[in-house]
Design a protein around this motif. Structure first.
Motif, PDB file in Angstrom:
ATOM      1  N   SER A 222     -10.514  19.925  19.520  1.00 33.82           N
ATOM      2  CA  SER A 222     -11.054  19.274  20.718  1.00 33.82           C
ATOM      3  C   SER A 222     -12.153  20.142  21.333  1.00 33.82           C
ATOM      4  N   PRO A 223     -13.417  19.958  20.950  1.00 32.87           N
ATOM      5  CA  PRO A 223     -14.497  20.775  21.536  1.00 32.87           C
ATOM      6  C   PRO A 223     -14.636  20.579  23.042  1.00 32.87           C
ATOM      7  N   MET A 224     -14.416  19.352  23.541  1.00 29.49           N
ATOM      8  CA  MET A 224     -14.603  19.088  24.956  1.00 29.49           C
ATOM      9  C   MET A 224     -13.605  19.850  25.820  1.00 29.49           C
ATOM     10  N   SER A 225     -12.482  20.260  25.236  1.00 32.64           N
ATOM     11  CA  SER A 225     -11.477  20.980  26.014  1.00 32.64           C
ATOM     12  C   SER A 225     -11.923  22.373  26.410  1.00 32.64           C
ATOM     13  N   THR A 226     -13.009  22.877  25.823  1.00 29.34           N
ATOM     14  CA  THR A 226     -13.513  24.190  26.239  1.00 29.34           C
ATOM     15  C   THR A 226     -13.987  24.176  27.688  1.00 29.34           C
ATOM     16  N   VAL A 227     -14.329  22.996  28.195  1.00 25.17           N
ATOM     17  CA  VAL A 227     -14.757  22.909  29.598  1.00 25.17           C
ATOM     18  C   VAL A 227     -13.587  23.163  30.531  1.00 25.17           C
ATOM     19  N   LEU A 228     -12.361  22.832  30.095  1.00 26.73           N
ATOM     20  CA  LEU A 228     -11.194  22.972  30.963  1.00 26.73           C
ATOM     21  C   LEU A 228     -10.837  24.424  31.248  1.00 26.73           C
ATOM     22  N   SER A 229     -11.381  25.346  30.504  1.00 22.73           N
ATOM     23  CA  SER A 229     -11.076  26.756  30.739  1.00 22.73           C
ATOM     24  C   SER A 229     -11.727  27.292  31.999  1.00 22.73           C
ATOM     25  N   PRO A 269     -12.078  13.765  20.161  1.00 25.59           N
ATOM     26  CA  PRO A 269     -12.445  15.176  20.292  1.00 25.59           C
ATOM     27  C   PRO A 269     -13.493  15.436  21.364  1.00 25.59           C
ATOM     28  N   PHE A 270     -14.152  14.384  21.844  1.00 24.26           N
ATOM     29  CA  PHE A 270     -15.154  14.544  22.892  1.00 24.26           C
ATOM     30  C   PHE A 270     -14.639  14.055  24.238  1.00 24.26           C
ATOM     31  N   GLU A 271     -13.312  13.970  24.369  1.00 22.15           N
ATOM     32  CA  GLU A 271     -12.649  13.695  25.626  1.00 22.15           C
ATOM     33  C   GLU A 271     -11.515  14.699  25.793  1.00 22.15           C
ATOM     34  N   VAL A 272     -10.888  14.680  26.969  1.00 18.19           N
ATOM     35  CA  VAL A 272      -9.736  15.541  27.214  1.00 18.19           C
ATOM     36  C   VAL A 272      -8.506  14.664  27.402  1.00 18.19           C
ATOM     37  N   SER A 273      -7.352  15.275  27.318  1.00 22.89           N
ATOM     38  CA  SER A 273      -6.105  14.533  27.432  1.00 22.89           C
ATOM     39  C   SER A 273      -5.969  13.971  28.841  1.00 22.89           C
ATOM     40  N   ALA A 274      -5.897  12.628  28.939  1.00 26.31           N
ATOM     41  CA  ALA A 274      -5.830  12.017  30.263  1.00 26.31           C
ATOM     42  C   ALA A 274      -5.046  10.714  30.292  1.00 26.31           C
ATOM     43  N   THR A 275      -4.778  10.096  29.160  1.00 28.56           N
ATOM     44  CA  THR A 275      -4.122   8.798  29.140  1.00 28.56           C
ATOM     45  C   THR A 275      -2.761   8.905  28.447  1.00 28.56           C
ATOM     46  N   GLU A 276      -2.023   7.809  28.475  1.00 30.72           N
ATOM     47  CA  GLU A 276      -0.718   7.736  27.829  1.00 30.72           C
ATOM     48  C   GLU A 276      -0.754   6.801  26.628  1.00 30.72           C
ATOM     49  N   ALA A 277      -1.936   6.559  26.066  1.00 31.81           N
ATOM     50  CA  ALA A 277      -2.061   5.550  25.013  1.00 31.81           C
ATOM     51  C   ALA A 277      -1.434   6.008  23.710  1.00 31.81           C
ATOM     52  N   ASN A 316     -23.039  12.957  26.341  1.00 32.36           N
ATOM     53  CA  ASN A 316     -22.178  14.111  26.593  1.00 32.36           C
ATOM     54  C   ASN A 316     -22.956  15.335  27.049  1.00 32.36           C
ATOM     55  N   ASN A 317     -24.190  15.497  26.594  1.00 33.96           N
ATOM     56  CA  ASN A 317     -24.966  16.688  26.955  1.00 33.96           C
ATOM     57  C   ASN A 317     -25.835  16.472  28.180  1.00 33.96           C
ATOM     58  N   GLU A 318     -25.624  15.392  28.917  1.00 35.51           N
ATOM     59  CA  GLU A 318     -26.354  15.143  30.159  1.00 35.51           C
ATOM     60  C   GLU A 318     -25.566  15.695  31.339  1.00 35.51           C
ATOM     61  N   GLU A 319     -26.288  16.218  32.304  1.00 37.39           N
ATOM     62  CA  GLU A 319     -25.655  16.792  33.494  1.00 37.39           C
ATOM     63  C   GLU A 319     -25.612  15.736  34.594  1.00 37.39           C
ATOM     64  N   THR A 320     -24.431  15.349  34.986  1.00 39.23           N
ATOM     65  CA  THR A 320     -24.256  14.375  36.054  1.00 39.23           C
ATOM     66  C   THR A 320     -22.871  14.585  36.662  1.00 39.23           C
ATOM     67  N   SER A 321     -22.718  14.087  37.898  1.00 38.24           N
ATOM     68  CA  SER A 321     -21.449  14.246  38.625  1.00 38.24           C
ATOM     69  C   SER A 321     -21.045  15.718  38.725  1.00 38.24           C
ATOM     70  N   ASN A 322     -22.044  16.606  38.840  1.00 41.14           N
ATOM     71  CA  ASN A 322     -21.823  18.047  38.923  1.00 41.14           C
ATOM     72  C   ASN A 322     -21.114  18.596  37.685  1.00 41.14           C
ATOM     73  N   LEU A 323     -21.249  17.919  36.582  1.00 44.26           N
ATOM     74  CA  LEU A 323     -20.700  18.377  35.307  1.00 44.26           C
ATOM     75  C   LEU A 323     -21.851  18.596  34.331  1.00 44.26           C
ATOM     76  N   LYS A 324     -21.979  19.806  33.827  1.00 46.09           N
ATOM     77  CA  LYS A 324     -23.047  20.093  32.870  1.00 46.09           C
ATOM     78  C   LYS A 324     -22.767  19.451  31.517  1.00 46.09           C
ATOM     79  N   ILE A 325     -21.498  19.267  31.192  1.00 46.58           N
ATOM     80  CA  ILE A 325     -21.080  18.557  29.984  1.00 46.58           C
ATOM     81  C   ILE A 325     -20.225  17.383  30.448  1.00 46.58           C
ATOM     82  N   TYR A 326     -20.612  16.189  30.059  1.00 45.52           N
ATOM     83  CA  TYR A 326     -20.001  14.999  30.644  1.00 45.52           C
ATOM     84  C   TYR A 326     -19.043  14.324  29.675  1.00 45.52           C
ATOM     85  N   SER A 327     -17.946  13.868  30.227  1.00 46.41           N
ATOM     86  CA  SER A 327     -17.069  12.895  29.584  1.00 46.41           C
ATOM     87  C   SER A 327     -16.402  12.104  30.698  1.00 46.41           C
TER      88      SER A 327
END
Length: 533
Positions: A222-229, A269-277, A316-327
């Motif tokens: 999960s590359p996107m999970s590196t943001v959670l650190s 892999p470009f999202e983080v764990s958030a749902t119960e699906a 994903n590489n656009e900066e918006t909502s104060n997030l430099k990496i978006y999902s």
């Protein structure tokens, strides 16, 4: 007598004002007639230059007035229709210029394997927990408060964004106010002691400890999970997920766990764990093989030329909502964290990537009073990502081994569980593409002008040239007239000043002549000279 003089003076002033007003009106009407004639000439010249016969007929005085009015109505109606249709085309360009189509050329597709977030049932490492309690509170296992502090540790590591009531029970204890809960979890959490393998033996699958809304977990592939650190990371430097070419090889990842149980969440892999699906519960001695169906949405290259409001998605590489990496899942999680900060002036430890003071147990009690984040789930709205990967569990094969006849495993044996996930090769995928680009907008404008007005871009340029040229010509003419009047006024003032100066010099000259005459008279009275021979 004074009243009569005043009356005559007022009457004279009124007559002069009335005469000046009448003269101004005559001058204004004459200017209007002259300007109307000039305007007709300019319109006729513009119509002749652009080849628009209707415009020339509107100002042609040799045809009947009704015919001129008819052509004027035609021209106005055509211009209004062109403007309305152009407005519709412009609204379409800004509101819905994209389309989602189905792509079926699946033979050469490459895809990413799903990411898995593993959250242990038992997070705490007992040895690390004892050391932490001894170091921070100076309490050992023989003290009475030892199990009280241990309960606090369990309440922290088992807390989630949806269930943190146990943690709020410690709100009255001031000994926990200055404790950094995120740092405490990192120190007492169990390490990742599993084995990861895949179909590609040369690829090292990325594994990282992350803090999610389910607590401390481990993200695999999960590359996107590196943001959670909480550490700053560039999108270009993020590790890439394991990918494979559909149809040519079997795509899978296998994880073997030793003496561990937990909950698995399978996601993009470009999202983080958030749902119960796609939640899978993994117990001891379980061997699970799950196959996932994938539906991928890709984006065309020219989609980046549009704004976010036009394409209604974010890369994903656009900066918006104060997030430099978006999902989308990151954006929703950050929204809930910001709401917690606004309500209780603290950020729960589930969001280390959001700036703000960390919540202590008293802060969690405040959040519990506000029933966070139940109502926040309906308020937070975030745009989708332009490229998406959705996984749906298709088949699950589960078997248990290592425990026979429901007997407990002896102390010398080690219970092992494993989880393997693979992909079913897809035959369709979705594609976001631009169906109405800026070039299409320009072409539509040209078609509307040609259909209703009968003019091209070159004709508009010629018309603008004629109008601007005549406007500048009239402006320079008026400027020369104003300069001429100013010079004339200044010349009259100079002549008047010279006349006044001449009148002032006449008495002086007369006095000079008188003085000369007086001097001659005086010299006449002098006795004659005596000449001596």
């Amino acid at each position: 007598m004074d009243r009569r003089r005043l009356w005559l003076w007022l009457k004279g002033i009124s007559v002069r004002l009335l005469r000046g007003l009448l003269a101004f009106l005559r001058l204004f009407l004459a200017g209007c007639r002259s300007y109307a004639g000039r305007l007709r000439d300019v319109v006729a010249e513009a119509g002749a230059e652009t080849g628009l016969l209707a415009i020339s007929l509107c100002v042609n005085r040799r045809i009947h007035l009704l015919e001129r009015l008819f052509w004027l109505a035609i021209v106005i109606s055509s211009v209004i229709a062109a403007l309305l249709l152009s407005r519709f085309q412009l609204d379409r360009y800004f509101s819905s210029p994209t389309v989602i189509s189905v792509d079926r050329d699946y033979r050469g597709w490459n895809g990413s394997l799903p990411a898995v977030t593993l959250c242990y049932y038992d997070h705490i490492d007992s040895f690390k927990a004892n050391e932490y309690i001894q170091e921070v509170w100076n309490v050992s296992i023989i003290d009475e408060d030892y199990f009280y502090f241990m309960d606090f540790l369990y309440a922290v590591v088992n807390a989630t964004a949806g269930n943190y009531a146990e943690l709020a029970k410690f709100a009255e204890d001031e000994r926990f106010d200055q404790i950094d809960l995120y740092e405490m979890i990192q120190r007492v959490d169990r390490p990742f002691e599993q084995v990861i393998s895949s179909f590609d033996s040369s690829f090292e699958v990325h594994v990282q400890m992350v803090m999610t809304e389910r607590g401390s977990c481990y993200a695999i592939n999960s590359p996107m999970s590196t943001v959670l650190s909480g550490q700053p990371v560039a999108y270009e430097l993020m590790p890439q997920p394991l990918s494979c070419q559909y149809g040519k090889q079997q795509c899978y990842i296998r994880m073997d766990l030793y003496e561990s149980t937990g909950v698995l969440d399978v996601h993009s892999p470009f999202e983080v764990s958030a749902t119960e699906a796609n939640i899978v519960a993994l117990h001891k001695s379980d061997e699970i093989t799950a196959s996932f169906k994938v539906l991928e949405t890709v984006a065309s290259k020219n989609l980046r030329e549009l704004s976010v409001a036009q394409r209604k998605c974010v890369f994903n590489n656009e900066e918006t909502s104060n997030l430099k990496i978006y999902s989308k899942s990151l954006c929703l999680a950050r929204c809930r964290a910001v709401m917690a900060l606004e309500m209780c002036n603290c950020v729960p430890f589930f969001y280390p990537y959001v700036e703000g003071p960390s919540c202590n147990p008293a802060g969690f009690e405040c959040l519990l009073d506000f029933k966070w984040p139940i109502w926040a789930l309906h308020i937070c709205k975030c745009p989708s990502t332009c490229t998406e990967i959705e996984y749906t569990m298709q088949t699950v094969k589960k078997s248990s081994w290592g425990v026979k006849n429901n007997e407990e495993v002896s102390s010398s044996e080690t219970a092992t569980s494993s989880f393997r996930w693979d992909l079913i090769p897809p035959k369709v995928r979705m594609r976001r593409d631009v169906v109405y680009s800026f070039e299409d907008l320009v072409v539509s404008f040209g078609g509307v002008l040609a259909l209703f007005v009968g003019v091209s871009v070159m004709g508009l340029v010629e018309m603008g040239h004629v109008i601007i040229y005549n406007m500048l010509l009239d402006a320079f003419t008026i400027l020369r007239m104003v300069v001429g009047h100013v010079r004339l006024f200044c010349g009259r003032g100079n002549r008047k000043a010279e006349a006044n100066h001449h009148h002032q010099q006449e008495p002086q000259q007369q006095r000079h002549l008188v003085d000369e005459r007086l001097s001659l008279a005086d010299t006449a009275e002098l006795p004659p000279f005596d000449y001596v021979n």
